[in-house]
Design a protein around this motif. Sequence first.
Motif, PDB file in Angstrom:
ATOM      1  N   LEU A  45       0.831  -1.215   0.000  1.00 44.21           N
ATOM      2  CA  LEU A  45       0.000   0.000   0.000  1.00 44.21           C
ATOM      3  C   LEU A  45       0.865   1.264   0.000  1.00 44.21           C
ATOM      4  O   LEU A  45       0.549   2.236  -0.683  1.00 44.21           O
ATOM      5  CB  LEU A  45      -0.934   0.012   1.215  1.00 44.21           C
ATOM      6  N   ASN A  46       1.955   1.249   0.769  1.00 40.07           N
ATOM      7  CA  ASN A  46       2.842   2.420   0.801  1.00 40.07           C
ATOM      8  C   ASN A  46       3.455   2.683  -0.567  1.00 40.07           C
ATOM      9  O   ASN A  46       3.487   3.827  -1.031  1.00 40.07           O
ATOM     10  CB  ASN A  46       3.979   2.208   1.811  1.00 40.07           C
ATOM     11  N   VAL A  47       3.941   1.647  -1.195  1.00 35.71           N
ATOM     12  CA  VAL A  47       4.580   1.805  -2.501  1.00 35.71           C
ATOM     13  C   VAL A  47       3.543   2.221  -3.544  1.00 35.71           C
ATOM     14  O   VAL A  47       3.778   3.134  -4.343  1.00 35.71           O
ATOM     15  CB  VAL A  47       5.286   0.493  -2.913  1.00 35.71           C
ATOM     16  N   ALA A  48       2.385   1.593  -3.505  1.00 33.67           N
ATOM     17  CA  ALA A  48       1.323   1.931  -4.460  1.00 33.67           C
ATOM     18  C   ALA A  48       0.888   3.385  -4.281  1.00 33.67           C
ATOM     19  O   ALA A  48       0.696   4.118  -5.259  1.00 33.67           O
ATOM     20  CB  ALA A  48       0.134   0.992  -4.273  1.00 33.67           C
ATOM     21  N   GLN A  76       2.328  -2.602 -13.128  1.00 32.64           N
ATOM     22  CA  GLN A  76       3.713  -2.959 -13.499  1.00 32.64           C
ATOM     23  C   GLN A  76       4.709  -2.146 -12.680  1.00 32.64           C
ATOM     24  O   GLN A  76       5.652  -2.696 -12.122  1.00 32.64           O
ATOM     25  CB  GLN A  76       3.911  -2.694 -15.002  1.00 32.64           C
ATOM     26  N   GLU A  77       4.468  -0.826 -12.602  1.00 29.18           N
ATOM     27  CA  GLU A  77       5.421   0.018 -11.869  1.00 29.18           C
ATOM     28  C   GLU A  77       5.395  -0.297 -10.374  1.00 29.18           C
ATOM     29  O   GLU A  77       6.433  -0.319  -9.711  1.00 29.18           O
ATOM     30  CB  GLU A  77       5.109   1.498 -12.110  1.00 29.18           C
ATOM     31  N   ILE A  78       4.211  -0.553  -9.856  1.00 24.09           N
ATOM     32  CA  ILE A  78       4.097  -0.881  -8.429  1.00 24.09           C
ATOM     33  C   ILE A  78       4.860  -2.177  -8.135  1.00 24.09           C
ATOM     34  O   ILE A  78       5.652  -2.240  -7.181  1.00 24.09           O
ATOM     35  CB  ILE A  78       2.610  -1.007  -8.026  1.00 24.09           C
ATOM     36  N   SER A  79       4.682  -3.195  -8.973  1.00 26.53           N
ATOM     37  CA  SER A  79       5.387  -4.461  -8.712  1.00 26.53           C
ATOM     38  C   SER A  79       6.895  -4.291  -8.935  1.00 26.53           C
ATOM     39  O   SER A  79       7.694  -4.832  -8.174  1.00 26.53           O
ATOM     40  CB  SER A  79       4.816  -5.584  -9.585  1.00 26.53           C
ATOM     41  N   GLU A  88      -7.997  -0.920  -8.851  1.00 30.24           N
ATOM     42  CA  GLU A  88      -9.023  -0.246  -8.036  1.00 30.24           C
ATOM     43  C   GLU A  88      -8.989  -0.731  -6.585  1.00 30.24           C
ATOM     44  O   GLU A  88      -9.229   0.053  -5.662  1.00 30.24           O
ATOM     45  CB  GLU A  88     -10.398  -0.487  -8.652  1.00 30.24           C
ATOM     46  N   ASP A  89      -8.711  -2.013  -6.374  1.00 31.24           N
ATOM     47  CA  ASP A  89      -8.631  -2.539  -5.009  1.00 31.24           C
ATOM     48  C   ASP A  89      -7.553  -1.820  -4.197  1.00 31.24           C
ATOM     49  O   ASP A  89      -7.693  -1.613  -2.989  1.00 31.24           O
ATOM     50  CB  ASP A  89      -8.310  -4.039  -5.023  1.00 31.24           C
ATOM     51  N   ILE A  90      -6.464  -1.475  -4.870  1.00 22.28           N
ATOM     52  CA  ILE A  90      -5.368  -0.774  -4.177  1.00 22.28           C
ATOM     53  C   ILE A  90      -5.826   0.629  -3.785  1.00 22.28           C
ATOM     54  O   ILE A  90      -5.652   1.059  -2.648  1.00 22.28           O
ATOM     55  CB  ILE A  90      -4.115  -0.687  -5.076  1.00 22.28           C
ATOM     56  N   LEU A  91      -6.416   1.346  -4.751  1.00 16.83           N
ATOM     57  CA  LEU A  91      -6.896   2.694  -4.448  1.00 16.83           C
ATOM     58  C   LEU A  91      -7.907   2.656  -3.304  1.00 16.83           C
ATOM     59  O   LEU A  91      -7.834   3.454  -2.358  1.00 16.83           O
ATOM     60  CB  LEU A  91      -7.533   3.332  -5.692  1.00 16.83           C
ATOM     61  N   PHE A  92      -8.823   1.706  -3.389  1.00 18.24           N
ATOM     62  CA  PHE A  92      -9.826   1.574  -2.332  1.00 18.24           C
ATOM     63  C   PHE A  92      -9.154   1.365  -0.965  1.00 18.24           C
ATOM     64  O   PHE A  92      -9.505   2.020   0.019  1.00 18.24           O
ATOM     65  CB  PHE A  92     -10.757   0.396  -2.640  1.00 18.24           C
TER      66      PHE A  92
END
Lengths: 208, 208
Positions: free
Chosen positions: A23-26, A41-44, A62-66
């Motif tokens: 979550l921090n990186v995203a 891709q960039e997050i991974s 969207e799950d990450i943003l949520f």
Amino acid sequence: MIPTERRTEYKRKPREERWSELLNVAAQVIYEKGYRAASLQEISDRLGIMKGSLYYYIRSKEDILFAVLQNIHEIGLANVTSLAGQGGTAIERLRRVIRGHILFIAEHLVDTTIFLHEMKALPADRQKEILGGTTSYPKLFRQLIAEGQEEGSIRGALDTELTATIVLGSLNSTYRWMRAGDVEAAERIAAHFGEILISGLIAEDEAL
Amino acid sequence: MIPTERRTEYKRKPREERWSELLNVAAQVIYEKGYRAASLQEISDRLGIMKGSLYYYIRSKEDILFAVLQNIHEIGLANVTSLAGQGGTAIERLRRVIRGHILFIAEHLVDTTIFLHEMKALPADRQKEILGGTTSYPKLFRQLIAEGQEEGSIRGALDTELTATIVLGSLNSTYRWMRAGDVEAAERIAAHFGEILISGLIAEDEAL
């Protein structure tokens, strides 16, 4: 190609810690690029894992943003709710909430910025899942100002709802120019907001 | 396919009027979609012209954003500069500027939103071309507050620059929740801001 040792290190951590790191990186990627342009891709890549491994944690971007928005809303609201509940007159509590909210924004500038910019990118039902609880920022500020007006310390001529919107919106606007993690600056900003807004609210009534 | 008569109608207008229409339509598309996602195709579709015809007016999408931002900055700054120059004490002029700036935001909500969201999408030299003049919003607010402190009406304990940033940022934050073109609501918002901020700034000194 991502170095194997970084992948291994990431996988060796407890699941909760990896989720929090994800979550921090995203959030950092979304902060820098905007939600639309941020890619899994960039997050991974930044996590040092294969993109496919993300699907072990989430089904979609969207799950990450949520998750980011839900988390920052929850801890931010808990912060002001706790400060508002610590006793004193409505004015004293409002002053404490103003300071605490400014310090919170400074400490969580990346997530706060995403919260204030990207909420609309979520579908309505997921926005409601985050914002639709029994408490909310607007309600908390409305309530403090209404109590101040009842106890006679905040001017009755001010429209309660509009005043709450102005106060909350003014505090939130600091995300545009505050520097992340500069606690000393945040304390100065909080002191100025406290003085200006509190003095402005308690000044004697004039016709509006 | 775009109806020929609409194209003809558009082409028959004087060049200045078509340019102004182009900027209005482009601003609306950028407002709805964000700059990155806004396309020249959609802008030309809404204007009822062929996409290729846009290149008669601009070289790139960036040229449109630049023109929208330059225009809104120029007329907005002229508005507050004029209001600040109309005489009276610093407090009277600041109150007039606060009201006028809120009314301006309400009247130009689409362009103001783009100004506050999309400036970073321009290259640094084009940002500077817009913002780097001898006058600026921050300078104007700093100057009014400094003059108020010199004349003794605004508390000396407030940091001039920080206070100006807070006041301008708070006023600008209304773009997030104001309704476009609702003059009556804008007047109420302006009255509340005037009361709260002015009273807050002129209240007696306390240690900060």
